[in-house]
Design an enzyme around this catalytic site. Structure first.
Site, PDB file in Angstrom:
ATOM      1  N   GLU A   1       0.784  -1.309  -0.073  1.00  0.00           N
ATOM      2  CA  GLU A   1      -0.018   0.014   0.058  1.00  0.00           C
ATOM      3  C   GLU A   1       0.889   1.273  -0.109  1.00  0.00           C
ATOM      4  OE1 GLU A   1      -2.088  -0.174   3.751  1.00  0.00           O
ATOM      5  OE2 GLU A   1      -2.744  -2.273   3.393  1.00  0.00           O
TER       6      GLU A   1
ATOM      7  N   LYS B   1       2.233   4.409   1.562  1.00  0.00           N
ATOM      8  CA  LYS B   1       2.502   4.983   3.006  1.00  0.00           C
ATOM      9  C   LYS B   1       2.074   6.450   3.189  1.00  0.00           C
ATOM     10  CE  LYS B   1       5.894   5.280   6.588  1.00  0.00           C
ATOM     11  NZ  LYS B   1       5.506   6.533   7.167  1.00  0.00           N
TER      12      LYS B   1
ATOM     13  N   ASP C   1       1.183  10.042   4.304  1.00  0.00           N
ATOM     14  CA  ASP C   1       2.066  10.942   5.204  1.00  0.00           C
ATOM     15  C   ASP C   1       1.035  11.940   6.120  1.00  0.00           C
ATOM     16  OD1 ASP C   1       4.147  11.991   6.577  1.00  0.00           O
ATOM     17  OD2 ASP C   1       4.917  13.068   4.882  1.00  0.00           O
TER      18      ASP C   1
ATOM     19  N   TYR D   1      -6.408   1.818   7.296  1.00  0.00           N
ATOM     20  CA  TYR D   1      -5.677   0.814   6.562  1.00  0.00           C
ATOM     21  C   TYR D   1      -5.629  -0.528   7.611  1.00  0.00           C
ATOM     22  CZ  TYR D   1      -2.437   3.732   8.777  1.00  0.00           C
ATOM     23  OH  TYR D   1      -1.689   4.540   9.675  1.00  0.00           O
TER      24      TYR D   1
ATOM     25  N   LYS E   1      10.552   3.491   1.809  1.00  0.00           N
ATOM     26  CA  LYS E   1      10.610   4.890   2.013  1.00  0.00           C
ATOM     27  C   LYS E   1      10.965   5.442   0.530  1.00  0.00           C
ATOM     28  CE  LYS E   1      10.727   6.893   5.997  1.00  0.00           C
ATOM     29  NZ  LYS E   1       9.992   8.090   6.659  1.00  0.00           N
TER      30      LYS E   1
ATOM     31  N   CYS F   1       6.980  49.692  -1.804  1.00  0.00           N
ATOM     32  CA  CYS F   1       6.442  48.244  -2.548  1.00  0.00           C
ATOM     33  C   CYS F   1       7.331  48.286  -3.978  1.00  0.00           C
ATOM     34  CB  CYS F   1       5.045  48.451  -2.737  1.00  0.00           C
ATOM     35  SG  CYS F   1       4.286  47.228  -3.817  1.00  0.00           S
TER      36      CYS F   1
ATOM     37  N   CYS G   1       4.224  49.340  -6.784  1.00  0.00           N
ATOM     38  CA  CYS G   1       3.827  50.512  -6.853  1.00  0.00           C
ATOM     39  C   CYS G   1       4.354  51.729  -6.231  1.00  0.00           C
ATOM     40  CB  CYS G   1       2.167  50.513  -6.607  1.00  0.00           C
ATOM     41  SG  CYS G   1       1.855  50.339  -4.582  1.00  0.00           S
TER      42      CYS G   1
ATOM     43  N   CYS H   1       2.113  45.898   1.257  1.00  0.00           N
ATOM     44  CA  CYS H   1       1.795  47.230   0.619  1.00  0.00           C
ATOM     45  C   CYS H   1       0.424  47.462   1.071  1.00  0.00           C
ATOM     46  CB  CYS H   1       1.992  46.861  -0.778  1.00  0.00           C
ATOM     47  SG  CYS H   1       1.422  47.990  -1.890  1.00  0.00           S
TER      48      CYS H   1
ATOM     49  N   CYS I   1      -2.251  49.046  -6.489  1.00  0.00           N
ATOM     50  CA  CYS I   1      -1.028  48.350  -6.772  1.00  0.00           C
ATOM     51  C   CYS I   1      -1.229  47.206  -7.754  1.00  0.00           C
ATOM     52  CB  CYS I   1      -0.471  47.633  -5.341  1.00  0.00           C
ATOM     53  SG  CYS I   1       0.799  46.761  -5.638  1.00  0.00           S
TER      54      CYS I   1
HETATM   55  S1  IVH Z   1       0.160  -0.209   8.765  1.00  0.00           S
HETATM   56  C1  IVH Z   1       2.417  -1.601  12.769  1.00  0.00           C
HETATM   57  N1  IVH Z   1      -0.031   0.938   6.561  1.00  0.00           N
HETATM   58  O1  IVH Z   1       3.462   5.268   8.820  1.00  0.00           O
HETATM   59  C2  IVH Z   1       1.953  -0.965  11.343  1.00  0.00           C
HETATM   60  N2  IVH Z   1       0.790   2.300   8.167  1.00  0.00           N
HETATM   61  O2  IVH Z   1       5.972   5.163  10.197  1.00  0.00           O
HETATM   62  C3  IVH Z   1       0.791  -0.439  11.210  1.00  0.00           C
HETATM   63  N3  IVH Z   1       1.296   4.580   7.674  1.00  0.00           N
HETATM   64  O3  IVH Z   1       2.567   5.631  11.877  1.00  0.00           O
HETATM   65  C4  IVH Z   1       0.760   0.429  10.538  1.00  0.00           C
HETATM   66  N4  IVH Z   1       0.332   4.562   5.549  1.00  0.00           N
HETATM   67  O4  IVH Z   1       0.432   5.755  10.768  1.00  0.00           O
HETATM   68  C5  IVH Z   1       0.363   1.214   7.725  1.00  0.00           C
HETATM   69  N5  IVH Z   1      -0.602   2.021   4.379  1.00  0.00           N
HETATM   70  C6  IVH Z   1      -0.214   2.170   5.847  1.00  0.00           C
HETATM   71  C7  IVH Z   1       0.274   3.298   6.186  1.00  0.00           C
HETATM   72  C8  IVH Z   1       0.866   3.463   7.456  1.00  0.00           C
HETATM   73  C9  IVH Z   1       1.049   5.217   6.505  1.00  0.00           C
HETATM   74  C10 IVH Z   1       1.813   5.316   8.864  1.00  0.00           C
HETATM   75  C11 IVH Z   1       1.492   4.886  10.325  1.00  0.00           C
HETATM   76  C12 IVH Z   1       2.548   4.817  10.944  1.00  0.00           C
HETATM   77  C13 IVH Z   1       3.690   5.391  10.392  1.00  0.00           C
HETATM   78  C14 IVH Z   1       4.967   4.435  10.421  1.00  0.00           C
END
Ligand code: IVH
Length: 673
Positions: A115, A117, A119, A229, A317, A411, A414, A427, A433
């Protein structure tokens, strides 16, 4: 019991079911079947029925996402199961080692779910008997902060679980990521900058900040989204794999990612990683890698976890979007709201797949704090699609540095003398302006303001730069012949634009206020100001004190608003607009204005309504709902745990009503609460 009761009750149930269904289609299926307007009609009908029958309001009603309560701290909340973090690395070799370890422990027939990840900010959400009962941040993994009320405000989070396709478990704890889309993040930052406030560094900070608000109404205004997730705990748990879990979560009503794939091949994982990395900037949400999880839940138990992270999951990552480059020059740039931003021109550098050649240094104080000068070596960072930022200066011992950068006193666009407002340089020549005017013109005609069809960003710029518009009011004096001469226009399109401007000149106070681009005034505040003051003259004449009486307007905001309307040139622009060009519809007297002229303050928690609902109700009938008590206040309605406002009312001899007395008072006035 009145005879009407059963039908209202049935209708309320029907409306709730329909709204939940449309929420599900919108947030989970991504396939809405009705328009936003049609949805609003359902929602408003439910709200008004519930206002008439407060005894039928239940906490899981779609109208009850935003309560009126403000908290003074977040309670600690223990998780149903530990929220572990993920082992991670950005090297492919580390991913291969993870795979080899698992194959050694479990044999060769394992498969993974991969999946993105996400942020954002990790949360736990808990349901009992299908109802949302609590939610918490990750905290230290065992105990987090209780943010239940804030999570309830997220429209994508179901308040009740669906059991239509698959029975929801009696107890369910899920883990997901609360996020702000990249588009919404950019919009939010624009608004913050317009209000001369610090923008967020990235969508994650914006989402995490939105979750950690003591006033849930503030959270509700942040465009928070969620993707779920993981099942942290469930009784009964009748899923055997992650693929099945994602399916079940979706059926229970949670938004889940549609980018998960199943595979048992490491090379396929690496290709998936590469592919997502390449598409990173086109995705809806910021992601910082991919997560690989054992699909089989029973095998997960077999390999277990260390004290920090599970052995069955791993994050591969992306390389960070930070690079080092050199500042060529620094120049001041004027934006729509007049804020003068120091911009660094950089030696072009690749940042996460995009070439970057300029970066914002934000404001006078930031340049000074980071002490960035022309010629310096700097670290730059990009979050989402946003303008890259200069994170810090990279020291080069022995190198002779340039002069300190100083913001100009005039400015650059202007020539007006600039003002210092906190860390910002502004400004004040808002509408004359030219750098501001083009942006302001576009904003004035935008959808939630005067909604002038065909007045896009490009057209606004051309109108200003070709000299057709020198001031906002000139817009309404445009003639087809002149517009026709602009690049990209022909007879018909010029006529359309001129007609659209004419059509938009009949407008409403809230739209007009929004269109003016008053610092801090977004859609919600514009509406609040309009509801409170009713006329543009009253808004323009309001003092800082009066402005803070408007629910939702704080003292900082009030100062900015009063400052804007106090500016001579801004006032002249507004007068020009109102001088036969723009026509603001008088705010309709609803009903017979049963509470006309009264000023009412609500304090403490009410039972029948949220504070907001009570305020809206009295406003609807012509009263002012203010946030602080003065001798002008007619009534203070005192709920539970009322604080200093009730004391102040007593001291000033203002009438105090209990909730019951308030309801009786409304009935006496002929208003059915
Ligand atoms: S699984 C123990 N799936 O990434 C594993 N985590 O650095 C349970 N995160 O704090 C998490 N996307 O919040 C999982 N598709 C995903 C995720 C995910 C983002 C976050 C998660 C965790 C951080 C880890």
């Amino acid at each position: 019991m009145t005879a009407k009761r059963p039908s209202a009750e049935d209708r309320i149930r029907e409306l709730r079911t329909a709204i939940r269904h449309h929420d599900y289609l919108y947030h989970v299926k991504d396939a809405p079947e009705i328009s936003d307007d049609a949805y609003d009609v359902l929602f408003r009908e439910l709200k008004s029925l519930e206002a008439k029958h407060p005894e039928l309001v239940t906490p899981d009603s779609p109208t009850q996402r935003v309560g009126g309560q403000v908290f003074d701290r977040f309670p600690s909340m223990e998780h149903a199961a530990p929220m572990l973090s993920l082992d991670s690395d950005k090297e492919a070799s580390a991913l291969r080692r993870f795979d080899e370890r698992l194959r050694k422990a479990l044999g060769n027939s394992i498969s993974y779910v991969v999946e993105p990840k996400f942020d954002g900010a990790s949360v736990e959400i808990v349901y009992e008997e299908g109802r949302l009962v609590r939610a918490a941040t990750r905290g230290n993994g065992r105990v987090g902060e209780g943010i239940t009320e804030n999570v309830r405000t997220i429209r994508a989070v179901p308040l009740t679980l669906r059991s239509a396709e698959r029975k929801a478990p009696a107890f369910l704890s899920v883990r997901g990521e609360v996020m702000i889309s990249i588009a919404a993040f950019e919009k939010l930052n624009e608004q913050l900058l317009a209000g001369e406030r610090e923008p967020f560094a990235n969508p994650r900070n914006a989402a995490a900040g939105g979750l950690r608000q003591l006033d849930p109404r503030v959270s509700a205004r942040r465009p928070l989204e969620v993707l779920v997730y993981d099942i942290l705990a469930a009784t009964p748990l009748d899923v055997a794999t992650q693929s099945e879990a994602l399916n079940a979560l979706r059926q229970w009503g949670f938004p889940t990612t549609d980018m998960a794939v199943q595979t048992s091949d490491v090379d396929a994982i690496l290709t998936y990683h590469e592919d997502l990395h390449a598409r990173r900037d086109d995705l809806e949400y910021e992601i910082d890698g991919v997560v690989i999880k054992l699909d089989d839940l029973a095998l997960r138990d077999e390999v277990g976890a260390t004290s920090h992270h599970p052995r069955w999951a791993y994050a591969h990552k992306f390389p960070p979007r930070k690079e080092v480059t050199r500042v060529m020059t620094i120049f001041p740039s004027v934006g729509r709201t007049g804020v003068v931003t120091p911009v660094a021109m950089l030696r072009p550098v690749e940042l996460g797949g995009v070439t970057v050649s300029r970066a914002s240094l934000h404001n006078r104080e930031e340049v000074a704090r980071k002490d960035i000068r022309e010629g310096d070596l700097v670290r730059v960072q990009r979050a989402g699609d946003v303008i890259p930022q200069v994170v810090e200066r990279v020291a080069e011992p022995g190198r002779k540095r340039g002069k300190r950068f100083a913001m100009p006193s005039k400015c650059p666009s202007c020539g007006s003398k600039v003002l210092e407002r906190g860390p910002f340089t502004v400004c004040p020549n808002s509408f004359e302006c030219s750098s501001q005017l083009a942006g302001r013109l576009y904003h004035f005609g935008s959808r939630e303001a005067l909604e002038i069809e065909g007045l896009g960003e490009e057209t606004a710029k051309r109108l200003v730069h070709e000299g057709l518009v020198h001031a906002l009011a000139d817009l309404f004096d445009l003639e087809v012949d002149a517009v026709m001469r602009l690049e990209g226009f022909a007879n018909k399109s010029a006529e359309n634009l001129v007609n659209a401007i004419k059509a938009a000149s009949d407008t409403e106070l809230a739209r007009f206020l929004l269109g003016l681009g008053v610092p801090e005034v977004g859609v919600a505040v514009a509406r609040d100001l309009a509801a409170y003051f009713k006329t543009i003259n009253a808004v323009m004449a309001a003092s800082v004190d009066e402005l803070t009486q408007v629910p939702g307007v704080g003292s900082k905001m009030a100062e900015q608003i009063a400052g804007f309307f106090g500016n001579r040139r801004n006032r002249a622009t507004i007068h020009d607009l109102l001088d036969g060009r723009v026509n603001i519809a008088p705010i309709e007297a609803t009903d017979t204005q049963l509470l006309d002229g009264l000023t009412i303050v609500f304090t403490g928690g009410l039972e029948r309504f949220s504070r907001r609902q009570a305020q809206e109700l009295v406003q609807l009938h012509g009263a002012r709902a203010t946030s602080s008590v003065s001798k002008e206040t007619d009534y203070v309605v005192e709920g539970t745990d009322a604080g200093s406002k009730a004391d102040k009312a007593r001291a000033l001899g203002v009438s105090i009503l209990s909730e019951e007395e308030f309801v009786a008072f409304l009935r006496e006035k002929g208003i059915e609460p």
